[in-house]
Each structure stands twice: as C-alpha cells, then as structure tokens.
Enzyme design. Structure first.
Site, short mmCIF file in Angstrom:
data_model
loop_
_atom_site.label_atom_id
_atom_site.label_comp_id
_atom_site.label_asym_id
_atom_site.label_seq_id
_atom_site.Cartn_x
_atom_site.Cartn_y
_atom_site.Cartn_z
N GLU A 1 0.78 -1.33 -0.04
CA GLU A 1 -0.22 -0.03 0.04
C GLU A 1 0.84 1.18 -0.14
O GLU A 1 0.75 1.97 0.71
CB GLU A 1 -0.90 -0.15 1.23
N GLU B 1 -12.35 -3.08 12.17
CA GLU B 1 -12.49 -2.40 11.12
C GLU B 1 -13.47 -2.66 9.99
O GLU B 1 -14.34 -1.78 9.84
CB GLU B 1 -11.15 -2.48 10.36
N ASP C 1 -8.25 -9.34 3.94
CA ASP C 1 -8.13 -8.27 5.06
C ASP C 1 -9.06 -8.28 5.80
O ASP C 1 -10.20 -7.43 5.95
CB ASP C 1 -8.02 -6.90 4.15
#
Ligand code: BDP
Length: 684
Positions: free
Chosen positions: A291, A398, A370
């Site tokens: 990323e 998340e 993820d």
C-alpha cells in the site's frame, strides 16, 4: 465507573463466607526477590486486597513463615515445603506458574510460584480472576503455562494522536506529534494487557509516516524508553514499527537498498543506539512494499533481502524482525483482473522459504484478503517449513462494525486456530503451526491490531472490551472455549448477577453470526463503503483498483478461484482442503462465493438458493439486532447507567447499520437477478 477499570473491577466481595475465606489468605505477603515485575504483582495484589476485602496486607521483604501469601520464583521458594515437587515448576516454560493453597488446621497460605517473575505476575492475575468470579480458593492447585510464545499487540497509533482504524478516541501514547506523557494511562493499559497474558507490543502504526520515522532517533528514544520501562514491569516487551526508507529520511543516505554496505552499517549503528536506551528492546515490525510504503522491491531486491538486513542488525541484541506479508498490488486494473489479490501473500513469500535469517518472523494476516467477517484461512500459514511465522488478527473491528456494532470475535479466531491445514497430514491445525510445535520455529505466536483509544472505557463500545480480553485469553490457551472466555469476561466486568451473565454472554456469542447475516454474503466480502469501511456500498470497490471484487451481474455472483476456470488460488492449499474448496460440491456454504461464481438460483447445501439465502439472512440479521436491543434493555437497572447507556446507544447505531445493509443488499440483488423473494417480503 465509566468502564475504565474494564475487567479489573476488584469490586468489594459481598458474599460473607467467601469474604472471610479470601481474607484469611490476604493478611500478609512475603517476597524475597526484587524485580519490577514482582513489584507489579505485589502492587496488584495489594490493590485488590484493599478494594475487594478492605484489607491492608503487611508486606515482608524477607522470608517468614508467618506470611499468608508466599510469592516468588521457584529458585527462591522451597516449594516442597508447600507440597509441590520442584520438577512441577521447573518443567514449565518460562512464563508458567503454580498457585497452591495450603490449608492446614492452624495455617492457611497461598503460594504463588513462577518459573520466572513473569509467571508470578500471571499467577497473581489468575488468582484475582478466581476471586472476582467467586470461586473458592481453598484447596487450590492450579498449574498453567501459555501455549504461544509471542502474544503480541500492534498499536496502529500515529504521533498526531490519531489511530489508523481506531474507533475509541485518540491515542493514549501520542498527541500533537509528541507523547501524551500520560504514563498513568499507559500503565493501566499495561496492566490490562498483562492481566490477559500479552507479552509484547509495538507502539506505533505499521504505516510509518514522517514524524514516526523519528521514533528511532535521540529526539524520541528517551520517551520510548519511559514507555518500555512501564511495559517491562508488566512483562511486555516493546517493539517499534519502522520505515524501510529511514536511511534516506533520517540518515541522509541516498539509498535504502538492503544490499548496500552503507545502509547495512547505518541500521547496525541505529540498532545499537536503540539498545542503549532499551536493553531488552524487542525489535521491529515492518510493512514494506505494501500500500505505497517503501520496501526492497524499489531496489529490485526481494523480501528476504529486506528482512535479513534488519535481522542482521538486530541479531547481536537478540532482537527480532516481524516482517508483514500483507504485500499485494493495490493498483490493479479492474478491466484486466487476471491477478487475484488473495493469491498475493503466498505468491510473494512461499518461494522465499529457507532464505530468511532465524530472527525474522513472517507476520501473516489470518485470511488472504483483509480481516473480512468471513474469509478462509491464509494458505501461507503452515506452508513455509523453514520460516518463523506468527498469525495476525485484528481486534479493532475495522470491517466488523467498528465498535458500534457488536461483534465478539473470539468464535471467529477460534475457528481459524482450530482449522486443519493438513500441512503435515491430518491434524495439523493452525494453532499447532503458530505455536511453533509443527516446524520447530525459533519464534512463533500470534499478534493483533489493538482496539483501544483514549475513550473513558478504552474501546468505545464497552462490550468491545470483550474482544481485547478474549484475544489475550484465547492466544494464551487456544483450547479455551469461547463460552468460558465470554463467561469470565462478563462476570469480571459486570459481576455475578445470573441474568446479566447469561444475557450478555448470549449476546456476545451470537454476535459474529448476526453481523455476518446482514453483511456481504457467503464469504464474498467487501461490499462496504470505501476508505472508512463502515456501512454497505455494494459496488464501492467493484470497479476500483484494490483487487476486491464480487463479480455480480444479472446471472450470478462470486469469485471463481478454482484451478480449472478461475484464478487458481485454491491450488495454494494442502490437500484435501484444495479439492474441498475447489469443488462446488464440497465447498462449504459460508465460503461459497469466495471460491466460486454461481448463478443466483444455485442451490446451497442448506437447500436454499443463493438469492433466497441472501434475502433470508438479511431480513434475519436485522431482526436479530432488534433482538439484541430487547435483550440488552432487560438489563436496565442491573448495572450502572453509564455502561448500560453506552451499549444501548451503540446498539441503536447497529440497528441503523443493519437496516441499511439489509435494504441495500436485498434491493441490489433483487434488481440484478429479478428473482422475487419466496416469502414475499417488501424489497424496494
Ligand atoms: C487494512 C487497513 C489499512 C492498514 C492495512 C495494513 O485498511 O488501514 O494499513 O490493512 O494492515 O486493513 O497494513
């Protein structure tokens, strides 16, 4: 109480006979060794004796048979005196302990003996847990040791005070590009972590931005040292996340090439400097080539080159590199789609097995994508025989409701840990790989992204404390059941009222499936709002670069990851998992759309079609959240208003979220497929 004390409430014992029993043991304490960890154990016992029993214990710093609590390591305590064999303690691992109560006519004593001082501290916390959950401690003989070596926490805290994926306020560590200086709060965090057996922490975000790059300089190291001192006293070793490009950014070098002699020298000196401040510094956590973060690829080097360079610098001090495997192309062309993000970690790292130094540990997310509500296990786990591995979980919610929605993750983690990889034949469960027993790794264990911030109750939603508690307890002993962990947590946090215990425990245990019901269906993941990752957005990521697709069209949906017609991802698993996932006949329903693209009318093993399953689970998920509210409301008056209202508010946020998910998912798939709901409910 606003939730600050979490599971260390130490409420006054109201049952008279228990109080009398405990009190007889808590008159005085003898400890002959002096270490910060033992002092912490004594402090905790003293605090609890005061709060729970109203007792002020006399502390003897010498041995006396008069003391009612004898505490120390096995080298200094004559354990046979108390009916224990020396071997019983000696054979434990370094963090193991024994608690024994000696209950003779004229003497009552408690012996807390550890293999090392860390064991003693864990014994103290366990003893207090027994008492907080109203267990008799007469006749106690409790032996324990942790099953995982590293039991770690990763803070994703930035020095501006923000927390990446933080849902409960700002950082307790940093503020305005410096340190908060609130060492009391950090100490209380250390107590919480230690009480559930966490023994390592990295204190800054894996994305290391400009300011944090300086954490390894003399500008900040004195304050890192202060924090490390606090954690050390609770048996927690301190790590830092580093920026791979540090030699350029703070070293004034022109390159960060891991094979460059100047770069290697720079890191060696840097590490030496860090150890001057923190002699037992743990090492580095590294997110590289991921990323947009810098890494060895930039110099045409591989990840072994990158990790080994840091490992060499750390080796003289017994430091370790936690090298993250979350490496994938986040700039994919969605029109091409020939690459599959799920494949990435395995494709990058598996070929490097055997090339890493023995103080490198690969840190692998539990799933290949993820932290979705449902993913298969990462096929990289167990596939590298010669490389140390730890698994990474995310305690921060998340993608699982951001601590507004209730989602107790212990049952999910437990499923991952008990999954049979078949790496070395049947029975090669994930927990046996990550605890280092299958391949004899030098370093092993589990790490996770923390879910705390500076909210009064640490975790925003008070019930999200159960995830932090549960994470620690589960990785200490992966054989513990979700039910027992939940039961302990509720009783420690809210007390023993049967109604409260049963209701909250039930809510916790149901919550992951409830969240899954109104979320992206059947393992496909990702139908979430971009960037902040809360709430539904079915096509939010669909035509984007991140490699997270569901491929829904008018005929069907799901990602074909089979060997014959798909991305070939299933090939990365050991047999028979590879065949099980690869075949439509055997692929479990809950992961069907992760592995296969099927028509909406495809019939699941449950007997329902995919489309009817979507409708049914989404209507059900919403109703179940209504049910959670009813269940919670039944507890009004049975606990303090503050914590009651905190959860109540969150549950109403959850209801709104579940409604949005239900309506958007159902409407979207009704419009795409044109298939009506068999039960004729309203779909817009
Ligand atoms: C993703 C998060 C992102 C993290 C990344 C990571 O969305 O904020 O930086 O993982 O693990 O889950 O590095």
């Amino acid at each position: 109480e606003k939730g600050y004390k979490a599971w260390l409430q130490y409420n006054e014992i109201t049952d008279e006979s228990l109080k009398a029993e405990y009190s007889s043991y808590f008159a005085s304490l003898s400890v002959t060794e002096d270490s910060p960890i033992l002092n912490a154990a004594v402090e905790e016992l003293t605090l609890a004796a005061n709060a729970m029993l109203g007792k002020d214990m006399t502390i003897y710093n010498y041995f006396t048979d008069d003391a009612t609590i004898i505490l120390g390591t096995y080298q200094t305590i004559d354990v046979e005196e108390y009916g224990l064999s020396a071997d019983e303690v000696k054979n434990l691992n370094d963090e193991g302990y024994v608690i024994k109560s000696v209950n003779q006519a004229d003497t009552k004593k408690l012996v807390l003996v550890g293999k090392t001082d860390k064991g003693v501290l864990y014994a103290a916390f366990q003893l207090l847990r027994f008492m907080q959950t109203s267990n008799s401690i007469d006749g106690l003989h409790h032996v324990e040791q942790p099953k995982n070596q590293f039991r770690m926490m990763n803070q994703w805290d930035n020095m501006d005070g923000s927390i990446e994926r933080g849902y409960s306020g700002n950082s307790i560590f940093y503020d305005e590009n410096g340190f908060t200086g609130d060492l009391t709060r950090i100490k209380d965090y250390a107590r919480l972590l230690s009480s559930v057996g966490i023994n390592a922490i990295s204190i800054n975000n894996v994305n290391v931005w400009e300011v944090e790059t300086n954490l390894i300089t003399s500008k900040f190291l004195p304050e890192v040292q202060q924090i490390a001192d606090i954690f050390r006293a609770y048996g927690v070793q301190t790590f830092l996340s580093i920026n791979f490009a540090s030699p350029i950014q703070i070293g004034g070098l022109a390159t960060a090439d891991p094979l460059d002699a100047g770069v290697q020298k720079w890191w060696a000196e840097k590490v030496e400097e860090i150890y001057k401040y923190i002699p037992d510094f743990g090492g580095f956590v590294v997110k590289a080539d991921s990323e947009h973060r810098p890494g060895p690829f930039f110099y045409d080097r591989d990840h072994a080159d990158g990790a080994n360079m840091l490992a060499e610098a750390l080796a003289p001090f017994n430091g370790v590199v936690f090298w993250r495997c979350f490496v994938y192309n986040c700039l994919q062309d969605w029109r091409d789609r020939s690459t599959d993000r799920a494949r990435a970690a395995f494709d990058h790292f598996k070929p490097l097995d055997g090339k890493f130094l023995d103080n490198v540990v690969l840190q692998i997310k539990n799933g290949p994508m993820d932290f979705q509500v449902r993913e298969p296990i990462s096929p990289l786990i167990g596939s590298m025989e010669k490389t140390n591995q730890v698994m990474e979980f995310q305690v921060a919610q998340e993608y699982t409701g951001q601590q507004k929605d209730l989602c107790f993750l212990v049952p999910q983690w437990k499923e991952y840990l008990k999954f049979d990889t078949h790496a070395k034949g049947e029975g090669t469960t994930v927990d046996s790989i990550v605890n280092g027993s299958v391949y004899d790794f030098k370093y092993s264990g589990i790490t996770a992204v923390s879910n705390i911030g500076n909210d009064a109750n640490w975790t925003g939603n008070t019930l999200a404390q159960a995830n932090l508690f549960g994470y620690g307890r589960l990785i200490w002993n992966p054989d513990a059941t979700s039910e027992d962990i939940a039961d302990d947590w509720v009783r420690l946090t809210f007390g023993d009222d049967k109604n409260v215990v049963e209701t909250v425990k039930g809510m916790l245990l149901d919550s992951w499936h409830i969240y899954e019901n109104y979320n992206a269906p059947l393992g496909v993941g990702w139908m979430i709002n971009q960037h902040h990752h809360y709430g539904p957005n079915i096509d939010g990521y669909e035509y984007d670069v991140w490699g997270t697709y569901h491929f829904s069209d008018r005929d069907g949906m799901g990602v074909d990851r089979t060997m014959e017609t798909g991305t070939g991802y299933t090939e990365q698993y050991f047999s028979p998992n590879k065949e099980i996932y690869n075949s439509l006949e055997t692929c479990p329903d809950e992961l069907l759309l992760f592995f296969h693209h099927v028509p909406y009318t495809y019939e699941l093993k449950s007997g329902k079609t995919v489309i009817q399953h979507i409708y049914d689970t989404h209507f059900l998920g919403f109703e179940q959240v209504e049910g959670l509210i009813t269940r919670w409301n039944s507890l009004e008056g049975k606990m303090d208003d503050y914590r009651f209202n905190n959860v109540k508010e969150r549950l109403h946020m959850q209801l709104k979220n579940a409604r949005e998910w239900r309506d958007q998912i159902n409407t979207y798939f009704y419009r795409k497929s044109g298939v009506p709901d068999a039960k004729n409910r309203t779909i817009y």
